[in-house]
Design an enzyme around this catalytic site. Sequence first.
Site, short mmCIF file in Angstrom:
data_model
loop_
_atom_site.label_atom_id
_atom_site.label_comp_id
_atom_site.label_asym_id
_atom_site.label_seq_id
_atom_site.Cartn_x
_atom_site.Cartn_y
_atom_site.Cartn_z
N ASN A 90 11.59 -2.72 -9.14
CA ASN A 90 12.50 -1.45 -9.53
C ASN A 90 13.81 -1.44 -8.72
OD1 ASN A 90 12.77 1.21 -7.74
ND2 ASN A 90 10.88 0.14 -7.20
N ASN A 100 11.67 8.75 3.96
CA ASN A 100 11.89 7.51 3.75
C ASN A 100 13.06 6.62 4.22
OD1 ASN A 100 12.47 5.02 1.88
ND2 ASN A 100 13.11 6.00 -0.06
N CYS A 127 13.87 2.33 1.66
CA CYS A 127 14.25 2.13 0.11
C CYS A 127 15.26 1.19 0.19
CB CYS A 127 14.80 3.12 -0.58
SG CYS A 127 15.41 2.98 -2.23
C1 LIG Z 1 9.86 3.37 -10.06
C2 LIG Z 1 9.38 3.36 -8.48
C3 LIG Z 1 10.20 4.28 -7.71
C4 LIG Z 1 10.15 4.52 -6.42
N1 LIG Z 1 10.84 5.53 -5.70
C5 LIG Z 1 10.44 5.96 -4.38
C6 LIG Z 1 11.28 6.94 -3.82
O1 LIG Z 1 12.08 7.68 -4.20
N2 LIG Z 1 11.04 7.00 -2.38
C7 LIG Z 1 10.13 6.27 -1.71
O2 LIG Z 1 9.81 6.54 -0.55
N3 LIG Z 1 9.36 5.36 -2.44
C8 LIG Z 1 9.78 5.06 -3.61
N4 LIG Z 1 8.97 4.04 -4.33
C9 LIG Z 1 7.99 3.16 -3.58
C10 LIG Z 1 6.52 3.75 -3.76
O3 LIG Z 1 6.24 5.01 -3.22
C11 LIG Z 1 5.57 2.73 -2.92
O4 LIG Z 1 5.88 2.64 -1.60
C12 LIG Z 1 5.61 1.19 -3.50
O5 LIG Z 1 5.87 1.36 -4.78
C13 LIG Z 1 4.41 0.33 -3.00
O6 LIG Z 1 3.24 0.91 -3.58
P1 LIG Z 1 2.75 0.44 -5.12
O7 LIG Z 1 2.68 -1.05 -5.15
O8 LIG Z 1 1.54 1.24 -5.11
O9 LIG Z 1 3.65 1.02 -5.92
C14 LIG Z 1 9.24 3.66 -5.55
C15 LIG Z 1 8.55 2.82 -6.34
C16 LIG Z 1 8.65 2.77 -7.48
C17 LIG Z 1 7.69 1.50 -8.51
#
Ligand SMILES: Cc1cc2nc3c(=O)[nH]c(=O)nc-3n(C[C@H](O)[C@H](O)[C@H](O)COP(=O)(O)O)c2cc1C
Length: 327
Positions: free
Chosen positions: A87, A145, A148
């Site tokens: 993403n 965060n 990112c």
């Molecule tokens: C579509 C999307 C948007 C995300 N937006 C943020 C965000 O705004 N802030 C943040 O700290 N992490 C963001 N993340 C990261 C997730 O919170 C998480 O740390 C990461 O995706 C790993 O976990 P997962 O594999 O369960 O998704 C985002 C992830 C995805 C897929």
Amino acid sequence: MMLAPKLSYHKELPMNLSIQLAPKHHQGLRLTNPVMTASGTFGYGTEYSHTFDIQKLGAIVCKGTTLEPREGNPQPRLAETACGVLNSIGLQNIGVQALVKEKAPVWASWHVPVIVNIAGETIDDYARLAEILDGVAGISAIEVNISCPNVKAGGAEFGANPKSAGEVTAAIKAATSLPVLVKLTPNTSDIAKVATAVAEAGADALSLINTLRGLAIDIAKRRPLLGNITGGLSGPAIKPVALYMVYEVVSVVDLPVIGCGGITTASDAIEFIMAGASAIQVGTANLTSPRAPFDVLEGIEQFMEKEGIANLTDLIGAALVEQGINC
Ligand SMILES: Cc1cc2nc3c(=O)[nH]c(=O)nc-3n(C[C@H](O)[C@H](O)[C@H](O)COP(=O)(O)O)c2cc1C
């Protein structure tokens, strides 16, 4: 870490899944269970509150919030990969003022704690965000965060370096009386050093991990597929990396660690807890089924019942052993 004795669970006794995520903080951050939603994958919680009993969750972490509203990166912003997703949303969000005005009053009527995820370009941005959120009813903690990979405002440069990660943490701690969780990036050469610096700077807990930087190519166009060129990889593909990083970090910091990365099922969550995580976040799994965190919670309860475990805390770090050399 000492291995906790297995307490036997009797059906007539209630199971205790509660967890204190900020034991060193004067207010603390108590969750009734360890299942949280990961930032950016569950909106502001309000989008789901009419369909699901969101009060059942341990905590909700909202979309990354910046000082000003952001429209995010150019489309396309999502690409499916084997066992995951790339993403490059680019922190699209309503901005902190609208969050305080429109979202916090709704959260104030919930008993599930809501944690606001913040992102900035400078240390001052982070401190200002923390100051604005301080004392706002409905906000239980801040998740910072510094990880990112998709935008300059995402703070990834801060998170990759122990010194700057510590400086951001200290500035935020000085600006707020709320518990502060710092979310770490896997895009660094030594996550244990970053974790140590952030802990020394006063963080109340650590969340890990954010996404891993990645790329996809559209072969018909002979161009990168995402509008932003690179993106962040998440989902089951990153679970072993995240699990290893949790395992590594819990051995160097004396703070609760929240595990995140590819958690889709209860057994994924239990792996993280056994690796030393005190709580877990469900992220990408929400994109295919927003029921996922509820199913994960139910599965953890069933596992505890089957295994005769009365307290979730007895599972935390149950799989920690000395690391050997693996090559
Ligand atoms: C579509 C999307 C948007 C995300 N937006 C943020 C965000 O705004 N802030 C943040 O700290 N992490 C963001 N993340 C990261 C997730 O919170 C998480 O740390 C990461 O995706 C790993 O976990 P997962 O594999 O369960 O998704 C985002 C992830 C995805 C897929």
